[in-house]
Design a protein around this motif. Sequence first.
Motif, PDB file in Angstrom:
ATOM      1  N   PRO A 180       0.807  -1.227   0.000  1.00 20.16           N
ATOM      2  CA  PRO A 180       0.000   0.000   0.000  1.00 20.16           C
ATOM      3  C   PRO A 180       0.838   1.275   0.000  1.00 20.16           C
ATOM      4  CG  PRO A 180      -0.852  -1.586   1.595  1.00 20.16           C
ATOM      5  CD  PRO A 180       0.465  -2.099   1.140  1.00 20.16           C
ATOM      6  N   HIS A 201      -7.426   4.049  -4.451  1.00 21.97           N
ATOM      7  CA  HIS A 201      -8.184   3.117  -3.624  1.00 21.97           C
ATOM      8  C   HIS A 201      -7.186   2.220  -2.886  1.00 21.97           C
ATOM      9  CE1 HIS A 201     -12.100   4.202  -5.311  1.00 21.97           C
ATOM     10  NE2 HIS A 201     -11.509   4.203  -6.498  1.00 21.97           N
ATOM     11  N   SER A 203      -6.795  -0.831   0.023  1.00 20.76           N
ATOM     12  CA  SER A 203      -7.395  -1.858   0.879  1.00 20.76           C
ATOM     13  C   SER A 203      -6.322  -2.347   1.837  1.00 20.76           C
ATOM     14  CB  SER A 203      -7.935  -3.019   0.033  1.00 20.76           C
ATOM     15  OG  SER A 203      -8.957  -2.578  -0.826  1.00 20.76           O
ATOM     16  N   GLN A 206      -6.466   0.670   8.687  1.00 20.03           N
ATOM     17  CA  GLN A 206      -7.186   1.938   8.768  1.00 20.03           C
ATOM     18  C   GLN A 206      -6.246   3.131   8.640  1.00 20.03           C
ATOM     19  OE1 GLN A 206      -9.481   1.991  12.355  1.00 20.03           O
ATOM     20  NE2 GLN A 206     -10.857   0.347  11.695  1.00 20.03           N
ATOM     21  N   MET A 209      -5.431   3.523   5.033  1.00 18.85           N
ATOM     22  CA  MET A 209      -6.609   3.991   4.307  1.00 18.85           C
ATOM     23  C   MET A 209      -6.834   5.474   4.551  1.00 18.85           C
ATOM     24  SD  MET A 209      -9.235   0.744   4.768  1.00 18.85           S
ATOM     25  CE  MET A 209     -10.482   1.545   3.762  1.00 18.85           C
TER      26      MET A 209
END
Length: 270
Positions: A180, A201, A203, A206, A209
């Motif tokens: 990520p 986007h 995944s 938290q 994100m």
Amino acid sequence: MQVFQKSRPQQWPLWIQLTLALGSTVVIVSFIAGNLSRRLETNYLLGNLERQSQQTLDLLSAVSIDAVITEDRPLLETFVDQAVSHDPDIATLRIDNEDGTMLAVRQQEAPLPEASSISFSQAIMFGGDTFGTMHITWNIEHSQQEIEQRVQRTQLFTIGILLLMALMIILWGHWLTVRPINKINQHLIMLTGNHPKPKLHISAAQELMRLGDSVNTLDEALQLRNQREADLQAARTQLIQINAELRQAKELAEQAARVKTAFLASMSHE
């Protein structure tokens, strides 16, 4: 003015740092596990030898008590020889009388180093009186070799388990963290261009994100700024065009005024 940026020191990628950290942890933990296993095995060996010595010396004392009281050396030599020949782990067995004089002794042919032997002593008593002392020395070289083998197996097993755990941690860490972060980094690099960019986007955890949402917010702010700059540039271009048209109209008006003035002057003269 030219701006010089301070060069940053070269850093290793996160997965390499994580691998080195986990590898160091594996080495340290396996070393500690080996030493702990060696200490536990040694303590267990000493406990067993102490119990075995107690049983052996009790048995020999009960068998040889009469010979010790009468100081029957040939019989004591027979007891000692039989005891040593039946147990190869006994390095030395010696019986002394109450004055410390040796009555019988039997030892292995090759002397043992001090680190490979351990000795115990017990008084030979009957009816509350002491008639001598029995000394026994055990050969623990074979036991020490077995302990070292078990320690090595323990270390290899520990290293194998920890390496498997480290590999799983690295793989999961790469999937849940490094991947990520690389995706966010690539999207941030794309923000320097003016072409449209898809929304990011993520995944993942938290925290990552929320970081991805912050990058999307930054992207929207940059797009709004670029749009405002484009509108401002268009307005500036339109203003320049209007000023040019006004300047041209002014020149035409001044030229018409000069023609009119000349015409009126000519008519007045006539």
